[in-house]
Enzyme design. Structure first.
Site, PDB file in Angstrom:
ATOM      1  N   HIS A  46       0.831  -1.207   0.000  1.00  7.57           N
ATOM      2  CA  HIS A  46       0.000   0.000   0.000  1.00  7.57           C
ATOM      3  C   HIS A  46       0.866   1.257   0.000  1.00  7.57           C
ATOM      4  CE1 HIS A  46      -2.430   3.058   2.335  1.00  7.57           C
ATOM      5  NE2 HIS A  46      -3.204   2.835   1.293  1.00  7.57           N
ATOM      6  N   GLU A  49       2.106   1.852  -3.465  1.00  9.53           N
ATOM      7  CA  GLU A  49       1.051   2.455  -4.301  1.00  9.53           C
ATOM      8  C   GLU A  49       0.994   3.955  -4.098  1.00  9.53           C
ATOM      9  OE1 GLU A  49      -3.104   3.829  -3.531  1.00  9.53           O
ATOM     10  OE2 GLU A  49      -3.044   1.712  -2.970  1.00  9.53           O
ATOM     11  N   HIS A  50       1.087   4.408  -2.847  1.00  9.44           N
ATOM     12  CA  HIS A  50       1.097   5.844  -2.564  1.00  9.44           C
ATOM     13  C   HIS A  50       2.332   6.508  -3.168  1.00  9.44           C
ATOM     14  CE1 HIS A  50      -1.983   6.775   0.727  1.00  9.44           C
ATOM     15  NE2 HIS A  50      -2.281   5.558   0.299  1.00  9.44           N
ATOM     16  N   GLU A 126      -4.026   7.842   8.056  1.00  9.92           N
ATOM     17  CA  GLU A 126      -5.060   6.968   7.474  1.00  9.92           C
ATOM     18  C   GLU A 126      -5.365   5.804   8.400  1.00  9.92           C
ATOM     19  OE1 GLU A 126      -5.930   4.495   3.308  1.00  9.92           O
ATOM     20  OE2 GLU A 126      -4.016   5.517   3.599  1.00  9.92           O
TER      21      GLU A 126
END
Length: 417
Positions: A46, A49-50, A126
């Site tokens: 993840h 991806e960022h 997040e």
């Protein structure tokens, strides 16, 4: 019309021209996700991806965003257990901007140290936001107990203490080790010319990562219980069982059962538990599939004083539903699946995503007529068989809130035939 081209490096390109549209959706789907991590770098897929949007050798983060948004487009990405996707939605005449940006970030991302430090903070925020949302977190807690000590049971976001310490080299290494043209699908749908698109991809994709890691750990469902006493207005409850994978013969039969059990306002659970008894505000069932396992569960939010009455009623529905399914319920469930399929065909992005996922999972794109045939073949007998199989398995429960009146998982399990 659907067309597929495979390049010499194994990269597959699939397009679907949709006459009448002036837009196009295009993306790169990678068979890489949270299941490819180890415990020590949980969350790296993840984070990668960022970071892909945070700068390349020729563009900074703002220029990446402006390239797409200056022409009215949309750019985004997501990471799941088994897939990481990067995609754009654009006017057809602006497709070249999307090809340029998406291929650039997968080949030329710099993973700048300052950007990485900032993005760690963003993801930690997040995670904090997620932890403040019990109706989301309940699913992660469930998977952690259902699939303990394995990638399948870990959060996509990772843990704050891990994210704080993942290095630039680890992020780069994860991409270099796991991303590979043979595990990628470039898919486009809308106003698209296949040959021209293939030519654009060939010209752009000259330096894709060539990772050779394919050691994904097989899922091993074990069951368990997560309980968290917390001062909330509701008890958030997820009760579930191991489901079935994408390849199972009864895949659509289980979807029909999920629909009739808790798939809408006319479903059994909603009618019996919400409408007749007023024990919950909302209740729903779901069936989620993966390549080698699945999840079947029921989620609801209820009051501290209602949980004792809710559990016996819920268990009774699970006991009686498989053997009391009516032809009308089967028909309604099948109609909902067919409607969802055909409505999705009207969306360029849904078509684009579906084709990519099917190529990754089944190594082919499944014609809608074949799917309709499989749905039509669902029978009362097939639904009853798979429903009984699922609910007779070992149960996993996760709960958050004022749970002092909630029975232990062993007691609840004993209520199921």
């Amino acid at each position: 019309m659907l067309k597929i081209t495979e390049l010499e490096n194994g990269l597959r390109i699939v397009t679907q021209n949709m006459p009448g549209l002036e837009t196009v959706s295009m993306g790169i789907w990678n068979a890489v996700g949270g299941r490819d991590e180890v415990e020590e770098n949980n969350g790296v897929a993840h984070l990668l991806e960022h970071m892909a949007f945070k700068g390349t050798k020729t563009k900074n983060a703002l220029q990446i965003a402006e390239t797409i948004e200056n022409v009215g487009g949309d750019i985004n990405a997501y990471t799941s257990k088994e897939i990481t996707a990067y995609y754009v939605k654009l006017l057809a005449d602006d497709l070249h901007y999307g090809v340029d940006i998406l291929t650039d970030i997968l080949q030329n991302s710099t993973f700048d140290e300052d950007e990485l430090n900032r993005e760690r903070g963003v993801i930690i925020q997040e995670i904090g936001m997620y932890l403040d949302t019990p109706d989301d977190m309940i699913f992660d807690y469930w998977q952690e107990k259902a699939f303990p000590n394995q990638p399948m049971g870990r959060s996509i976001l990772g843990k704050s203490e891990i994210i704080k310490n993942i290095s630039r080299e680890e992020v780069k290494g994860f991409m270099a080790n796991h991303y590979n043209p043979k595990k990628m699908i470039i898919s486009a749908a809308g106003k698209i010319n296949h040959d021209e698109f293939v030519g654009m991809i060939k010209k752009s994709c000259i330096n894709l990562p060539l990772g050779n890691s394919n050691d994904r750990e097989k899922a091993n469902y074990l069951s368990g219980e997560y309980r968290e006493e917390k001062k909330l207005e509701q008890v958030h409850l997820l009760l579930g069982f191991e489901g079935i994978d994408y390849h199972h013969d009864d895949y659509y039969s289980l979807l029909v059962f999920s629909s009739l059990l808790g798939g809408g306002m006319s479903s059994r659970l909603f009618q019996e538990i919400r409408e007749k008894r007023g024990l919950v505000y909302g209740i729903s069932s779901f069936s989620s599939a993966y390549t080698d396992t699945g999840m079947f569960g029921i989620y609801c939010g209820t009051g501290e004083n209602q949980i004792q009455e809710l559990i016996p009623v819920l268990c009774n529905e699970l006991n009686t539903a498989p053997s009391s399914i009516s032809a009308k319920e089967i028909s309604r469930g099948k109609a909902q699946l067919k409607a969802s399929l055909m409505m999705g065909r009207e969306s360029a992005f849904r078509r684009c995503e579906s084709a990519a996922r099917q190529l990754l999972v089944f190594n082919r794109v499944i014609d809608p007529s074949e799917t309709l045939e499989q749905i039509n073949a669902v029978s009362k007998e097939s639904v009853e068989k798979i429903a009984k199989q699922i609910v007779s398995g070992s149960m996993t429960i996760s709960s958050i809130g004022p749970i002092k009146n909630l029975e232990k998982v062993e007691q609840i399990q004993s209520r199921i035939n």
